[in-house]
Write a protein that holds these residues in place. Sequence first.
Motif, PDB file in Angstrom:
ATOM      1  N   VAL A 138     -18.506  13.252  37.024  1.00 48.65           N
ATOM      2  CA  VAL A 138     -18.993  14.448  36.356  1.00 48.65           C
ATOM      3  C   VAL A 138     -18.689  14.253  34.876  1.00 48.65           C
ATOM      4  CG1 VAL A 138     -18.727  16.943  36.072  1.00 48.65           C
ATOM      5  CG2 VAL A 138     -18.564  15.923  38.356  1.00 48.65           C
ATOM      6  N   GLY A 139     -19.721  14.346  34.041  1.00 47.98           N
ATOM      7  CA  GLY A 139     -19.539  14.185  32.600  1.00 47.98           C
ATOM      8  C   GLY A 139     -20.107  15.375  31.871  1.00 47.98           C
ATOM      9  N   TRP A 140     -19.497  15.721  30.752  1.00 45.56           N
ATOM     10  CA  TRP A 140     -20.001  16.873  30.018  1.00 45.56           C
ATOM     11  C   TRP A 140     -19.717  16.754  28.525  1.00 45.56           C
ATOM     12  CZ3 TRP A 140     -15.659  16.801  32.968  1.00 45.56           C
ATOM     13  CH2 TRP A 140     -14.478  17.335  32.447  1.00 45.56           C
ATOM     14  N   LEU A 141     -20.559  17.451  27.778  1.00 45.76           N
ATOM     15  CA  LEU A 141     -20.394  17.614  26.342  1.00 45.76           C
ATOM     16  C   LEU A 141     -19.655  18.934  26.170  1.00 45.76           C
ATOM     17  CD1 LEU A 141     -21.003  16.821  23.393  1.00 45.76           C
ATOM     18  CD2 LEU A 141     -23.215  17.988  23.646  1.00 45.76           C
ATOM     19  N   ALA A 142     -18.392  18.843  25.769  1.00 39.80           N
ATOM     20  CA  ALA A 142     -17.564  20.047  25.659  1.00 39.80           C
ATOM     21  C   ALA A 142     -18.043  20.913  24.500  1.00 39.80           C
ATOM     22  CB  ALA A 142     -16.110  19.646  25.470  1.00 39.80           C
ATOM     23  N   ALA A 143     -17.607  22.155  24.504  1.00 41.12           N
ATOM     24  CA  ALA A 143     -18.039  23.112  23.492  1.00 41.12           C
ATOM     25  C   ALA A 143     -17.769  22.633  22.077  1.00 41.12           C
ATOM     26  CB  ALA A 143     -17.356  24.454  23.733  1.00 41.12           C
ATOM     27  N   GLU A 144     -16.649  21.936  21.866  1.00 43.15           N
ATOM     28  CA  GLU A 144     -16.308  21.481  20.512  1.00 43.15           C
ATOM     29  C   GLU A 144     -16.945  20.141  20.171  1.00 43.15           C
ATOM     30  OE1 GLU A 144     -13.327  19.633  23.206  1.00 43.15           O
ATOM     31  OE2 GLU A 144     -14.238  21.605  23.085  1.00 43.15           O
ATOM     32  N   GLY A 145     -17.785  19.595  21.063  1.00 41.65           N
ATOM     33  CA  GLY A 145     -18.502  18.358  20.787  1.00 41.65           C
ATOM     34  C   GLY A 145     -17.844  17.101  21.330  1.00 41.65           C
ATOM     35  N   SER A 146     -16.703  17.228  21.989  1.00 42.51           N
ATOM     36  CA  SER A 146     -16.094  16.030  22.572  1.00 42.51           C
ATOM     37  C   SER A 146     -16.773  15.704  23.903  1.00 42.51           C
ATOM     38  CB  SER A 146     -14.587  16.225  22.760  1.00 42.51           C
ATOM     39  OG  SER A 146     -14.326  17.264  23.670  1.00 42.51           O
ATOM     40  N   LEU A 147     -16.647  14.452  24.305  1.00 42.34           N
ATOM     41  CA  LEU A 147     -17.219  13.991  25.570  1.00 42.34           C
ATOM     42  C   LEU A 147     -16.105  13.920  26.606  1.00 42.34           C
ATOM     43  CD1 LEU A 147     -19.271  10.992  24.181  1.00 42.34           C
ATOM     44  CD2 LEU A 147     -20.115  13.281  24.711  1.00 42.34           C
ATOM     45  N   ALA A 148     -16.376  14.372  27.806  1.00 42.31           N
ATOM     46  CA  ALA A 148     -15.378  14.333  28.870  1.00 42.31           C
ATOM     47  C   ALA A 148     -16.019  13.817  30.151  1.00 42.31           C
ATOM     48  CB  ALA A 148     -14.785  15.717  29.094  1.00 42.31           C
ATOM     49  N   THR A 149     -15.239  13.069  30.918  1.00 39.59           N
ATOM     50  CA  THR A 149     -15.707  12.532  32.192  1.00 39.59           C
ATOM     51  C   THR A 149     -14.588  12.609  33.207  1.00 39.59           C
ATOM     52  OG1 THR A 149     -17.076  10.936  31.007  1.00 39.59           O
ATOM     53  CG2 THR A 149     -16.742  10.537  33.332  1.00 39.59           C
ATOM     54  N   LEU A 150     -14.906  13.132  34.382  1.00 41.41           N
ATOM     55  CA  LEU A 150     -14.016  13.086  35.538  1.00 41.41           C
ATOM     56  C   LEU A 150     -14.645  12.109  36.515  1.00 41.41           C
ATOM     57  CD1 LEU A 150     -12.884  16.688  36.569  1.00 41.41           C
ATOM     58  CD2 LEU A 150     -11.419  14.717  36.147  1.00 41.41           C
ATOM     59  N   ARG A 151     -13.880  11.137  36.951  1.00 38.90           N
ATOM     60  CA  ARG A 151     -14.396  10.088  37.836  1.00 38.90           C
ATOM     61  C   ARG A 151     -13.459   9.941  39.019  1.00 38.90           C
ATOM     62  NH1 ARG A 151     -13.714   4.393  37.924  1.00 38.90           N
ATOM     63  NH2 ARG A 151     -15.627   3.327  38.488  1.00 38.90           N
ATOM     64  N   TYR A 152     -14.000  10.063  40.212  1.00 33.71           N
ATOM     65  CA  TYR A 152     -13.209   9.945  41.440  1.00 33.71           C
ATOM     66  C   TYR A 152     -13.677   8.708  42.196  1.00 33.71           C
ATOM     67  CZ  TYR A 152     -10.720  11.488  45.654  1.00 33.71           C
ATOM     68  OH  TYR A 152      -9.873  11.589  46.725  1.00 33.71           O
ATOM     69  N   ALA A 153     -12.836   7.674  42.223  1.00 34.32           N
ATOM     70  CA  ALA A 153     -13.165   6.430  42.921  1.00 34.32           C
ATOM     71  C   ALA A 153     -12.567   6.492  44.326  1.00 34.32           C
ATOM     72  CB  ALA A 153     -12.597   5.238  42.158  1.00 34.32           C
ATOM     73  N   THR A 154     -13.392   6.259  45.328  1.00 37.12           N
ATOM     74  CA  THR A 154     -12.961   6.333  46.714  1.00 37.12           C
ATOM     75  C   THR A 154     -12.658   4.939  47.269  1.00 37.12           C
ATOM     76  OG1 THR A 154     -15.199   6.142  47.598  1.00 37.12           O
ATOM     77  CG2 THR A 154     -14.430   8.372  47.078  1.00 37.12           C
ATOM     78  N   ALA A 155     -12.042   4.927  48.445  1.00 36.10           N
ATOM     79  CA  ALA A 155     -11.755   3.668  49.130  1.00 36.10           C
ATOM     80  C   ALA A 155     -13.051   3.056  49.652  1.00 36.10           C
ATOM     81  CB  ALA A 155     -10.785   3.912  50.279  1.00 36.10           C
ATOM     82  N   ARG A 156     -13.043   1.766  49.859  1.00 39.34           N
ATOM     83  CA  ARG A 156     -14.224   1.004  50.267  1.00 39.34           C
ATOM     84  C   ARG A 156     -14.898   1.564  51.516  1.00 39.34           C
ATOM     85  NH1 ARG A 156     -18.572  -1.363  49.242  1.00 39.34           N
ATOM     86  NH2 ARG A 156     -19.120  -3.177  50.433  1.00 39.34           N
ATOM     87  N   ASP A 157     -14.132   2.052  52.470  1.00 38.55           N
ATOM     88  CA  ASP A 157     -14.704   2.514  53.739  1.00 38.55           C
ATOM     89  C   ASP A 157     -15.204   3.959  53.705  1.00 38.55           C
ATOM     90  OD1 ASP A 157     -12.187   3.599  53.507  1.00 38.55           O
ATOM     91  OD2 ASP A 157     -11.596   3.198  55.568  1.00 38.55           O
ATOM     92  N   THR A 158     -15.250   4.581  52.533  1.00 38.09           N
ATOM     93  CA  THR A 158     -15.721   5.962  52.418  1.00 38.09           C
ATOM     94  C   THR A 158     -17.248   6.004  52.463  1.00 38.09           C
ATOM     95  OG1 THR A 158     -13.822   6.499  51.034  1.00 38.09           O
ATOM     96  CG2 THR A 158     -15.674   8.046  50.985  1.00 38.09           C
ATOM     97  N   ALA A 159     -17.773   6.885  53.275  1.00 36.22           N
ATOM     98  CA  ALA A 159     -19.231   7.051  53.356  1.00 36.22           C
ATOM     99  C   ALA A 159     -19.728   7.755  52.089  1.00 36.22           C
ATOM    100  CB  ALA A 159     -19.601   7.870  54.582  1.00 36.22           C
ATOM    101  N   ARG A 160     -20.906   7.371  51.640  1.00 36.66           N
ATOM    102  CA  ARG A 160     -21.476   7.964  50.434  1.00 36.66           C
ATOM    103  C   ARG A 160     -21.623   9.482  50.580  1.00 36.66           C
ATOM    104  NH1 ARG A 160     -24.944   6.047  45.933  1.00 36.66           N
ATOM    105  NH2 ARG A 160     -25.992   7.897  45.135  1.00 36.66           N
ATOM    106  N   ALA A 161     -22.037   9.937  51.737  1.00 38.05           N
ATOM    107  CA  ALA A 161     -22.197  11.382  51.964  1.00 38.05           C
ATOM    108  C   ALA A 161     -20.860  12.114  51.802  1.00 38.05           C
ATOM    109  CB  ALA A 161     -22.774  11.630  53.350  1.00 38.05           C
ATOM    110  N   ASP A 162     -19.774  11.499  52.257  1.00 37.37           N
ATOM    111  CA  ASP A 162     -18.448  12.116  52.093  1.00 37.37           C
ATOM    112  C   ASP A 162     -18.054  12.170  50.621  1.00 37.37           C
ATOM    113  OD1 ASP A 162     -18.205  12.492  54.826  1.00 37.37           O
ATOM    114  OD2 ASP A 162     -17.099  10.610  55.131  1.00 37.37           O
ATOM    115  N   ALA A 163     -18.376  11.119  49.892  1.00 36.26           N
ATOM    116  CA  ALA A 163     -18.073  11.100  48.457  1.00 36.26           C
ATOM    117  C   ALA A 163     -18.883  12.163  47.721  1.00 36.26           C
ATOM    118  CB  ALA A 163     -18.354   9.718  47.881  1.00 36.26           C
TER     119      ALA A 163
END
Length: 182
Positions: A138-163
Amino acid sequence: MRGRMVGAGVAVLLVAGCGAEPEPVAVPPAAPVVVDPVAASSGGACRLLDFGVVEQHAGFRFDVAAASATGDSHTCVLRAGRETLPELTLTVTEASIDRATFTADVVPERAGRVTGLGQQAYRRTTSAKGALGPVVEVGWLAAEGSLATLRYATARDTARADAEKLTDALVTLARKLDTRAL
């Protein structure tokens, strides 16, 4: 006579002190103190995260936080103990860009739009690659103009639908972050 009395008193004291040693008192060992660390104690972008809040949204308990900064970018990585995955990464980059630039230069192809987060935001799930399972971002342009990204990396055996189910949780978590606090 005084000398005899003093000598007798000293003798009584010496004899009284020579009695049997008292038994040591058994003291139960102290219970270990469990300290729940806070992510913010790592500094940097970790000051924006709280392990309990992240657990409420991601459904996974993290207890290790590490922060770094390079130039105008501040990063925080959360993990659970010695496990390398899953991993939650928050990156905040100080910038002054507008919505058009964000859309043209930052938003990845095929990303979905997110409303109610900063000036503009996106969400996407990438396929498993190498040792990683699907990655939710999830990435966003914050109100003050900064860039932010939240990234959740899952384990190899995680199904895409679950992610992909985690995307809504990350969007909700992102809405709680005040990137101005850096």
